[in-house]
Write an enzyme that holds these catalytic residues in place. Sequence first.
Site, PDB file in Angstrom:
ATOM      1  N   ARG A 198       0.874  -1.189   0.000  1.00 31.07           N
ATOM      2  CA  ARG A 198       0.000   0.000   0.000  1.00 31.07           C
ATOM      3  C   ARG A 198       0.905   1.231   0.000  1.00 31.07           C
ATOM      4  O   ARG A 198       1.335   1.679   1.051  1.00 31.07           O
ATOM      5  CB  ARG A 198      -0.860   0.041   1.267  1.00 31.07           C
ATOM      6  CG  ARG A 198      -1.976  -0.983   1.316  1.00 31.07           C
ATOM      7  CD  ARG A 198      -2.677  -0.941   2.666  1.00 31.07           C
ATOM      8  NE  ARG A 198      -3.110   0.396   3.038  1.00 31.07           N
ATOM      9  CZ  ARG A 198      -4.237   0.966   2.626  1.00 31.07           C
ATOM     10  NH1 ARG A 198      -5.030   0.333   1.815  1.00 31.07           N
ATOM     11  NH2 ARG A 198      -4.552   2.179   3.028  1.00 31.07           N
ATOM     12  N   SER A 227     -12.186  -4.539  -1.089  1.00 25.04           N
ATOM     13  CA  SER A 227     -12.695  -4.019   0.193  1.00 25.04           C
ATOM     14  C   SER A 227     -14.190  -3.797   0.088  1.00 25.04           C
ATOM     15  O   SER A 227     -14.653  -3.189  -0.879  1.00 25.04           O
ATOM     16  CB  SER A 227     -12.029  -2.678   0.529  1.00 25.04           C
ATOM     17  OG  SER A 227     -10.655  -2.853   0.705  1.00 25.04           O
ATOM     18  N   LYS A 279      -5.230   4.690   8.436  1.00 25.62           N
ATOM     19  CA  LYS A 279      -5.956   5.091   7.221  1.00 25.62           C
ATOM     20  C   LYS A 279      -6.767   6.334   7.541  1.00 25.62           C
ATOM     21  O   LYS A 279      -7.765   6.253   8.266  1.00 25.62           O
ATOM     22  CB  LYS A 279      -6.862   3.943   6.750  1.00 25.62           C
ATOM     23  CG  LYS A 279      -7.598   4.196   5.448  1.00 25.62           C
ATOM     24  CD  LYS A 279      -8.288   2.911   4.984  1.00 25.62           C
ATOM     25  CE  LYS A 279      -9.383   3.142   3.946  1.00 25.62           C
ATOM     26  NZ  LYS A 279      -8.895   3.516   2.635  1.00 25.62           N
TER      27      LYS A 279
HETATM   28  N1  TZP Z   1      -8.602  -0.293   5.701  1.00 24.46           N
HETATM   29  C1  TZP Z   1      -9.436  -0.223   6.728  1.00 24.46           C
HETATM   30  S1  TZP Z   1      -8.621   0.081   8.163  1.00 24.46           S
HETATM   31  C2  TZP Z   1      -7.115   0.092   7.389  1.00 24.46           C
HETATM   32  C3  TZP Z   1      -7.299  -0.124   6.052  1.00 24.46           C
HETATM   33  C4  TZP Z   1      -6.246  -0.162   5.036  1.00 24.46           C
HETATM   34  C5  TZP Z   1      -5.838   0.338   8.098  1.00 24.46           C
HETATM   35  C6  TZP Z   1      -5.399  -0.805   8.935  1.00 24.46           C
HETATM   36  O1  TZP Z   1      -4.234  -0.488   9.660  1.00 24.46           O
HETATM   37  P1  TZP Z   1      -4.049  -0.854  11.198  1.00 24.46           P
HETATM   38  O2  TZP Z   1      -2.789  -0.128  11.605  1.00 24.46           O
HETATM   39  O3  TZP Z   1      -3.857  -2.328  11.259  1.00 24.46           O
HETATM   40  O4  TZP Z   1      -5.234  -0.364  11.928  1.00 24.46           O
END
Ligand code: TZP
Length: 204
Positions: free
Chosen positions: A27, A99, A128
């Site tokens: 990502r 997603s 995010k």
């Molecule tokens: N999509 C929903 S939450 C997220 C993504 C890409 C981030 C997840 O990161 P973390 O640090 O595990 O909460």
Amino acid sequence: MGSVNADNPLSVLEDALKGGITCFQLREKGIKALQGNEKKAFAQSCQRLCAQYGVPFIVNDDVELAIEIKADGVHVGQDDACAVEVRKKIGPTKILGVSVHTVEEAKAAKIAGADYIGMGPVYATVSKMDAKPVAGTKMIQEVSGLYPDLPIMGIGGITATNAGPVFQAGASGISVISAIAAAKDVENATLELKGVFLQWKGKS
Ligand code: TZP
Ligand code: MG
């Protein structure tokens, strides 16, 4: 990654691979995100590392890059390229992740040929900025009941301590950023998460 380890992402990846991750998704986002050839070179470095450990390498959003470097798969969100079109572009054998946040989106992803769906954020996340509101595990439970053959990856704020309810709701796996990338000891943090996974799923 918003993490203390962000300066050396390849060593974070290698430690996570040593700890037993079973899939890696690139990502490359945010203001400092690599572009063009730099992004491609970095992606290929990650890809080589994953290949050494026999772990699938998936590219987020960038379908063209994934095709160009022959990644194992692509992951798209609802605001990215249409999953049906992505499946057509990457062919039947590459991994397609989508997603989703609703039953309807899950159904559409399944019809489009998704190999798995990502659902979240299950818990609050710092990784995010444009994440949807915290969803908990209810929707995972609903979708896993409706489509038991469609693997669900829970995402968002998941740690070794709070992963249990995600599996309990029917998730096949968990996706994490900070629980691994921001850990002081990345390999150990990964081993700990893997332990929870094995406890629920009983496979290696
Ligand atoms: N999509 C929903 S939450 C997220 C993504 C890409 C981030 C997840 O990161 P973390 O640090 O595990 O909460
Ligand atoms: Mg996306």
